[in-house]
Scaffold this motif. Sequence first.
Motif, PDB file in Angstrom:
ATOM      1  N   ARG A 249      86.526  48.578  18.420  1.00  0.00           N
ATOM      2  CA  ARG A 249      85.677  49.495  19.187  1.00  0.00           C
ATOM      3  C   ARG A 249      86.542  50.485  19.939  1.00  0.00           C
ATOM      4  O   ARG A 249      87.562  50.106  20.521  1.00  0.00           O
ATOM      5  CB  ARG A 249      84.810  48.732  20.200  1.00  0.00           C
ATOM      6  CG  ARG A 249      83.851  47.719  19.605  1.00  0.00           C
ATOM      7  CD  ARG A 249      83.112  46.966  20.708  1.00  0.00           C
ATOM      8  NE  ARG A 249      82.386  45.817  20.168  1.00  0.00           N
ATOM      9  CZ  ARG A 249      82.184  44.695  20.837  1.00  0.00           C
ATOM     10  NH1 ARG A 249      82.644  44.580  22.079  1.00  0.00           N
ATOM     11  NH2 ARG A 249      81.521  43.696  20.284  1.00  0.00           N
TER      12      ARG A 249
ATOM     13  N   PRO B   8      81.335  50.764  18.414  1.00  0.00           N
ATOM     14  CA  PRO B   8      81.831  50.172  17.168  1.00  0.00           C
ATOM     15  C   PRO B   8      82.388  51.236  16.230  1.00  0.00           C
ATOM     16  O   PRO B   8      81.814  52.316  16.092  1.00  0.00           O
ATOM     17  CB  PRO B   8      80.583  49.508  16.566  1.00  0.00           C
ATOM     18  CG  PRO B   8      79.666  49.284  17.725  1.00  0.00           C
ATOM     19  CD  PRO B   8      79.911  50.438  18.656  1.00  0.00           C
TER      20      PRO B   8
ATOM     21  N   GLU C 205      82.339  51.323  13.160  1.00  0.00           N
ATOM     22  CA  GLU C 205      81.412  51.600  12.057  1.00  0.00           C
ATOM     23  C   GLU C 205      80.487  52.764  12.389  1.00  0.00           C
ATOM     24  O   GLU C 205      80.166  53.576  11.515  1.00  0.00           O
ATOM     25  CB  GLU C 205      80.579  50.356  11.744  1.00  0.00           C
ATOM     26  CG  GLU C 205      81.368  49.168  11.185  1.00  0.00           C
ATOM     27  CD  GLU C 205      82.014  48.312  12.261  1.00  0.00           C
ATOM     28  OE1 GLU C 205      82.617  47.279  11.910  1.00  0.00           O
ATOM     29  OE2 GLU C 205      81.936  48.668  13.468  1.00  0.00           O
ATOM     30  N   GLN C 206      80.053  52.866  13.642  1.00  0.00           N
ATOM     31  CA  GLN C 206      79.169  53.958  14.048  1.00  0.00           C
ATOM     32  C   GLN C 206      79.927  55.270  14.157  1.00  0.00           C
ATOM     33  O   GLN C 206      79.468  56.313  13.684  1.00  0.00           O
ATOM     34  CB  GLN C 206      78.498  53.619  15.380  1.00  0.00           C
ATOM     35  CG  GLN C 206      77.554  52.422  15.330  1.00  0.00           C
ATOM     36  CD  GLN C 206      76.937  52.128  16.691  1.00  0.00           C
ATOM     37  OE1 GLN C 206      76.895  52.974  17.572  1.00  0.00           O
ATOM     38  NE2 GLN C 206      76.451  50.900  16.859  1.00  0.00           N
TER      39      GLN C 206
ATOM     40  N   ALA D 180      82.767  56.182  12.734  1.00  0.00           N
ATOM     41  CA  ALA D 180      83.323  56.654  11.467  1.00  0.00           C
ATOM     42  C   ALA D 180      82.272  57.315  10.580  1.00  0.00           C
ATOM     43  O   ALA D 180      82.583  58.223   9.802  1.00  0.00           O
ATOM     44  CB  ALA D 180      83.984  55.494  10.724  1.00  0.00           C
ATOM     45  N   THR D 181      81.038  56.884  10.699  1.00  0.00           N
ATOM     46  CA  THR D 181      79.993  57.409   9.819  1.00  0.00           C
ATOM     47  C   THR D 181      79.155  58.510  10.465  1.00  0.00           C
ATOM     48  O   THR D 181      78.431  59.224   9.772  1.00  0.00           O
ATOM     49  CB  THR D 181      79.052  56.277   9.365  1.00  0.00           C
ATOM     50  OG1 THR D 181      78.526  55.597  10.522  1.00  0.00           O
ATOM     51  CG2 THR D 181      79.804  55.268   8.506  1.00  0.00           C
TER      52      THR D 181
ATOM     53  N   LEU E  36      89.560  56.537  11.708  1.00  0.00           N
ATOM     54  CA  LEU E  36      89.967  55.147  11.549  1.00  0.00           C
ATOM     55  C   LEU E  36      91.384  54.895  12.064  1.00  0.00           C
ATOM     56  O   LEU E  36      91.710  53.792  12.516  1.00  0.00           O
ATOM     57  CB  LEU E  36      89.878  54.731  10.079  1.00  0.00           C
ATOM     58  CG  LEU E  36      88.481  54.734   9.457  1.00  0.00           C
ATOM     59  CD1 LEU E  36      88.560  54.305   7.997  1.00  0.00           C
ATOM     60  CD2 LEU E  36      87.531  53.817  10.217  1.00  0.00           C
TER      61      LEU E  36
ATOM     62  N   PRO F  16      87.779  45.806   9.622  1.00  0.00           N
ATOM     63  CA  PRO F  16      86.530  46.590   9.656  1.00  0.00           C
ATOM     64  C   PRO F  16      86.720  48.008   9.154  1.00  0.00           C
ATOM     65  O   PRO F  16      85.790  48.613   8.622  1.00  0.00           O
ATOM     66  CB  PRO F  16      86.137  46.563  11.142  1.00  0.00           C
ATOM     67  CG  PRO F  16      87.402  46.287  11.879  1.00  0.00           C
ATOM     68  CD  PRO F  16      88.202  45.390  10.973  1.00  0.00           C
ATOM     69  N   ARG F  17      87.934  48.544   9.307  1.00  0.00           N
ATOM     70  CA  ARG F  17      88.207  49.897   8.810  1.00  0.00           C
ATOM     71  C   ARG F  17      88.198  49.942   7.293  1.00  0.00           C
ATOM     72  O   ARG F  17      87.798  50.942   6.690  1.00  0.00           O
ATOM     73  CB  ARG F  17      89.555  50.374   9.353  1.00  0.00           C
ATOM     74  CG  ARG F  17      89.637  50.405  10.873  1.00  0.00           C
ATOM     75  CD  ARG F  17      91.065  50.612  11.345  1.00  0.00           C
ATOM     76  NE  ARG F  17      91.928  49.526  10.906  1.00  0.00           N
ATOM     77  CZ  ARG F  17      93.258  49.510  11.047  1.00  0.00           C
ATOM     78  NH1 ARG F  17      93.850  50.525  11.653  1.00  0.00           N
ATOM     79  NH2 ARG F  17      93.966  48.488  10.624  1.00  0.00           N
TER      80      ARG F  17
ATOM     81  N   LYS G 274      86.337  48.116   5.274  1.00  0.00           N
ATOM     82  CA  LYS G 274      84.961  48.101   4.781  1.00  0.00           C
ATOM     83  C   LYS G 274      84.388  49.515   4.741  1.00  0.00           C
ATOM     84  O   LYS G 274      83.675  49.893   3.807  1.00  0.00           O
ATOM     85  CB  LYS G 274      84.088  47.225   5.681  1.00  0.00           C
ATOM     86  CG  LYS G 274      84.364  45.737   5.595  1.00  0.00           C
ATOM     87  CD  LYS G 274      83.402  44.974   6.504  1.00  0.00           C
ATOM     88  CE  LYS G 274      83.634  43.477   6.434  1.00  0.00           C
ATOM     89  NZ  LYS G 274      82.715  42.716   7.318  1.00  0.00           N
ATOM     90  N   ILE G 275      84.701  50.304   5.777  1.00  0.00           N
ATOM     91  CA  ILE G 275      84.169  51.659   5.867  1.00  0.00           C
ATOM     92  C   ILE G 275      84.825  52.570   4.839  1.00  0.00           C
ATOM     93  O   ILE G 275      84.159  53.354   4.152  1.00  0.00           O
ATOM     94  CB  ILE G 275      84.414  52.221   7.287  1.00  0.00           C
ATOM     95  CG1 ILE G 275      83.757  51.322   8.335  1.00  0.00           C
ATOM     96  CG2 ILE G 275      83.899  53.647   7.406  1.00  0.00           C
ATOM     97  CD1 ILE G 275      84.261  51.565   9.742  1.00  0.00           C
TER      98      ILE G 275
END
Length: 431
Positions: free
Chosen positions: A70, A75, A77-78, A80-81, A228, A316-317, A319-320
């Motif tokens: 984070r 997060p 994930e939020q 990055a997208t 990332l 987690p990076r 996965k993205i």
Amino acid sequence: MANDTVTINNNATGEQFEFPLRRGTVGPAAADISSLYKEAGIFTYDPGFMSTASCNSAITYIDGEQGILRYRGYPIEQLATKASFLEVAYLLLYGELPKEPELDDFEGVITRHTMLNENLKDFFQGFHHDAHPMAILVGVVGSLSAFYHDSLSVHDERHREISAHRLIAKVPTIAAAAYKHSIGEPIMYPRNDLRYCANFLRMMFATPCDDYEPELIAEKALNLLFILHADHEQNASTSTVRLAGSSGANPFACVAAGIASLWGPAHGGANEAVLDMLLEIGDVKEVRRFMEKAKDKDDPFRLMGFGHRVYKNYDPRAKIIREVCHQVLEEVADVNNPLFELAMELEEIALNDDYFVERKLYPNVDFYSGIIYRALGIPRNMFTVMFAVARTVGWVSHWMEMMSDPGNRIGRPRQIYCGPDQRDYLPISQR
């Protein structure tokens, strides 16, 4: 152990020493042993500082066991997208996501600082034509203090902010110029009408006689990679920046030190190592044989780009980035390139092989980033430079946080001395 203290027993003397526990918002508590030597006359021994919290920080949180990353509570994930890189840069610097007017102002400031002092261009001519771009980056970034000494007071909050803006803006220009020097092409000036990532790609690939318009997927991929890589807590290069900064060194020198640390193959050079591994495997038909070699502890072959020192779960990076990696390969790269085919086969086997799954050796961000950079036409010797461009935001954020901390002290790790005890000097004729 009490709820708010920890007790250390010295079995050699029978003494007990009690120290307070420090707790963050989330994550494990830390025993505050800053007075240990004063009270007990002993040091702690922690090679690599794997169990040592070196500072308080409100920037990045990592939970390696759960695979959590984070930035300022958001997060990855939020971000990055949904976010742009400069939006994330503002968040890391100032602690909050910007409102629209704030982002407009910030983008304008960064854009206006992208151009280099014209005399600075002469520095590039002093480097050999085949100098590694990271060597150039270290040298030129370190020299910025000689050109922008109007805002070098590290004790002035506004000066610190201006220096941070300059670094975020100018490092991509320096990076692109380092690449141009290495291939003997003219340095391209930045353009104020382009977004951050598009501007960087143009400075990399345009020439005075042939302009370059980056494809949207390329800009999207670079924006994602930069987000990332923007920060990752107290890694080696960030800790280097903080340690250099603790002495009161100027921010350009501190970031140059961070770049030098990042250059190491165990840190920022990991994605280059992935490409070396793929070239060593050579052919998609050889993948399974090399995967078996990777399982043999007596075999010197090592699977690069899998697993992570901090993450004991899926990075987690990774996965993205995996989805974008496949999009880039489909839209930008030559899909018939055997190296990409080889990488995808390697990924497929690793994700389904019990040996790698049980040991949580999942593909990490370095595995995918090197593949994407190659697909975008970025040469191997620029991979770590790309990392440095992105990580500059994290470095200056940590530097600013540290410099604004009234409790900041110069870093001074201790050691266990293992050399000879006292001995006397003998004249050379008696040795």
